[in-house]
Scaffold this active site. Sequence first.
Site, short mmCIF file in Angstrom:
data_model
loop_
_atom_site.label_atom_id
_atom_site.label_comp_id
_atom_site.label_asym_id
_atom_site.label_seq_id
_atom_site.Cartn_x
_atom_site.Cartn_y
_atom_site.Cartn_z
N HIS A 29 0.88 -1.18 0.00
CA HIS A 29 0.00 0.00 0.00
C HIS A 29 0.91 1.23 0.00
CE1 HIS A 29 -3.61 -2.34 1.37
NE2 HIS A 29 -2.67 -3.10 1.91
N ARG B 250 -0.23 4.36 -0.86
CA ARG B 250 -0.98 5.51 -0.31
C ARG B 250 -1.18 6.70 -1.23
NH1 ARG B 250 -2.77 2.17 3.43
NH2 ARG B 250 -1.50 1.92 5.28
N ASN C 281 -6.67 1.03 -2.06
CA ASN C 281 -7.37 1.78 -1.00
C ASN C 281 -6.69 3.12 -0.73
OD1 ASN C 281 -5.21 0.35 0.09
ND2 ASN C 281 -6.15 0.15 2.10
N LYS D 146 -8.84 -5.97 -6.69
CA LYS D 146 -8.75 -6.28 -5.26
C LYS D 146 -10.12 -6.16 -4.62
CE LYS D 146 -7.31 -6.25 -0.85
NZ LYS D 146 -6.37 -5.38 -0.20
N ASP E 114 2.47 -6.93 2.42
CA ASP E 114 1.38 -6.08 2.92
C ASP E 114 1.96 -4.82 3.58
OD1 ASP E 114 -1.08 -5.05 3.47
OD2 ASP E 114 -1.57 -6.46 5.07
N GLY F 201 -1.93 -1.77 10.25
CA GLY F 201 -0.94 -1.94 9.18
C GLY F 201 0.43 -1.53 9.63
O1 DOR Z 1 -3.56 -3.92 8.31
C1 DOR Z 1 -3.94 -3.60 7.21
N1 DOR Z 1 -3.64 -2.39 6.70
N2 DOR Z 1 -4.69 -4.43 6.49
C2 DOR Z 1 -5.29 -4.03 5.36
O2 DOR Z 1 -6.02 -4.81 4.79
C3 DOR Z 1 -5.14 -2.68 4.86
C4 DOR Z 1 -3.90 -2.09 5.33
C5 DOR Z 1 -3.84 -0.60 5.11
O3 DOR Z 1 -4.07 -0.18 3.98
O4 DOR Z 1 -3.55 0.13 6.04
#
Ligand code: DOR
Length: 453
Positions: free
Chosen positions: A74, A76, A106, A159, A318, A337
């Site tokens: 991610h 951002r 996201n 996704k 992740d 996250g």
């Molecule tokens: O812990 C997480 N953080 N799980 C996720 O599915 C999304 C991610 C995030 O984008 O912060």
Amino acid sequence: MTESNSSFDLIISGADLMLSSPKSPTQFKVEQMDIGIRDGKIEQMGTLPKSSAKEVFDAKGLLVLPGLIDTQVHFREPGLEHKENIQYGSRSAVAGGITAFFEMPNTNPPTTTLEAFRKKVEIGENTSYSDFAFYGGAAHDNIDLLPKLENERGCCGIKVFMGSSTGTLLIENDDLLKKVLLKTKKRIAVHAEDEPRLLERRTVSENSAGDVSKHAEWRDAESALIATKRLHKLVVELKHPAHLLHVSTRDEMEFLAEHKSEFMTVEVTPQHLTLESPDCYLNLGTLAQMNPPIRSTEHRQALWKALQSGVVDIIGSDHAPHTLDEKNNDYPNTPSGMPGVQTSLPILLNHASKGRMKIEDIVRFMCVNPVEIFGIKDRGYIAPGFEASLTIVDLKKESVITDDWIESKVGWTPFRDQTVKGWPIATLIRGKFAMKNGELHKVETRPLQFLER
Ligand code: DOR
């Protein structure tokens, strides 16, 4: 020798090479050879005349792997650049030996329209230190658009969040999930936690009195198992490939071992393999908070068993950075996250040094399988004709992981102060050093190319 007479732009000299081939992708052998690179491709291998190269990188004593790919990060951007962006996320990637990434939708706005998707590709082309691909996001209002979205240049797939996490994307019931599956052809990547159960149990976190270890009780193993079973039923019924992200429980692994199928590839993360409750919550507090949560020893051990017995296909980081300020609030007002794209390889090399896995497993889970499962072109193997996108490691080098080393904008890692054995020494993207001995260089990068299937 003048430049025009050079047959190679670069020779990687004297290294051990981790070799396999598309015909038998997971049959590895290590051989010592030079690699001659021209125009971004591996041109020749063997004992090569060094005078025929513009540049020679002496890699004696080092191991060359085909370029590792992180299939879950991610970064951002756009919208949450105070946490991360594509430039710094990808700097973090190449610093950690990663040559390409698949990035999650996201963001803000979420990557649910063609316009938002193309914007990300443009940012990638302008700023990324490594090659890249992006996921499109599935939402209530874009299901008809998904066939177009998944076929965009640089799209690795769609996704789906079955349970809500960071951001607003959510496909919470089977009717919607079925629609997504019917509209798409590419393998969909799925965050499997059951939204109805998460909502039902929300009070566990609300009444936690700031105790972050309650996170794993709220988002319990059953929440993950229910969603995984729901997904499995639909993908088998519709014969549609799915990729189950960050599996975290013994329960799911036992189910998946019994029901292993081409329709359901399986990812684990280095943090679920390495950290465990209650220690991680005692030592790291909310820095260890993620979705799905880090769980107890029995779950962690089951992930290792699944890794060794063929249930797991891919390791993805992740990488999901949040700032220390955000993490310093009281649970549950803290985001889930942790960063990971830079530490995946060192952490896994360290596991390998302790005999918990083999180096070829790392190559399988972070290169060959991503290439074969997602159909990435021209990558995955050290052989003439393939891209010279490579990860070079020193298996003997011991280093301490520090926050200072982290290139991600958030500047922290849950693995701070951990001593590891095995370290990335260089990251090459099509024959150019994006990282050499810890120094980063901006080289030309591009979207990964996918085979038509
Ligand atoms: O812990 C997480 N953080 N799980 C996720 O599915 C999304 C991610 C995030 O984008 O912060």
